[in-house]
Design a protein around this motif. Structure first.
Motif, short mmCIF file in Angstrom:
data_model
loop_
_atom_site.label_atom_id
_atom_site.label_comp_id
_atom_site.label_asym_id
_atom_site.label_seq_id
_atom_site.Cartn_x
_atom_site.Cartn_y
_atom_site.Cartn_z
N SER A 143 0.82 -1.21 0.00
CA SER A 143 0.00 0.00 0.00
C SER A 143 0.86 1.26 0.00
O SER A 143 0.41 2.32 -0.44
CB SER A 143 -0.93 0.01 1.21
N HIS A 144 2.09 1.17 0.51
CA HIS A 144 3.00 2.31 0.50
C HIS A 144 4.44 1.80 0.58
O HIS A 144 4.69 0.69 1.04
CB HIS A 144 2.71 3.26 1.67
N ARG A 171 2.34 6.43 -1.65
CA ARG A 171 1.17 5.62 -1.29
C ARG A 171 0.38 5.30 -2.55
O ARG A 171 0.43 6.02 -3.53
CB ARG A 171 0.30 6.37 -0.31
N GLU A 172 -0.39 4.22 -2.47
CA GLU A 172 -1.16 3.81 -3.64
C GLU A 172 -2.33 4.75 -3.91
O GLU A 172 -2.75 4.90 -5.06
CB GLU A 172 -1.67 2.38 -3.47
N ASP A 173 -2.84 5.43 -2.88
CA ASP A 173 -3.96 6.35 -3.09
C ASP A 173 -3.49 7.76 -3.45
O ASP A 173 -4.31 8.63 -3.72
CB ASP A 173 -4.86 6.40 -1.86
#
Length: 157
Positions: A5-6, A15-17
């Motif tokens: 995710s990071h 980060r993925e977002d």
């Protein structure tokens, strides 16, 4: 390959977002740690206030703003950056947090204006202009282009 995710890349947390709140918080924490390590310098009465402020700008702010070109700034994160600037001014000028001074009064004593957030935004814009001049993957991502094969026939002008 493992999906995460990071991860940390060149000192910045990716980060993925796409959010960078954690990266900004760690950078501000590193700047405050560096500021605390220089406590004896801030207490020295032989160094003028203007020299101390120049030292803050030269030694503390680069630690806080490393990799700021890729940050996505929200109002909350902008406030954190401005508070980091004010904390560094207060520590350099030996103004305790218990003193009832507004930020404007501290800036008047330092003969300064708020510069940290404006330097971050100008660096972001400079990096954006640099990317727009080049032909690279980052430019395609920002502009939303999908690279594909060229169609048959002569190029249309």
């Amino acid at each position: 390959m493992e999906i995460v995710s990071h991860f940390k890349y060149l000192g910045s947390i990716v980060r993925e977002d796409g959010k960078c709140e954690q990266d900004i918080k760690t950078r501000i924490g590193m700047a405050r740690t560096t500021l605390r390590k220089m406590k004896t310098l801030w207490k020295n009465r032989n160094i003028s206030t203007q020299t101390k402020i120049r030292l803050v700008k030269a030694l503390i702010w680069p630690v806080a703003t490393f990799g700021c070109e890729s940050w996505t700034l929200t109002k909350m994160l902008m406030k954190k950056i401005e508070s980091c600037e004010m904390v560094s001014y207060r520590q350099a000028m030996k103004i305790p947090w218990t003193a009832k001074l507004t930020n404007e009064e501290v800036l008047q004593r330092a003969h300064e204006t708020r510069n940290l957030l404006t330097s971050v935004t100008s660096r972001k814009l400079r990096h954006f202009r640099h990317m727009m001049r080049r032909e690279c993957l980052e430019k395609d991502v920002i502009l939303g282009r999908v690279p594909r094969k060229r169609g048959r026939g002569r190029l249309k002008r």
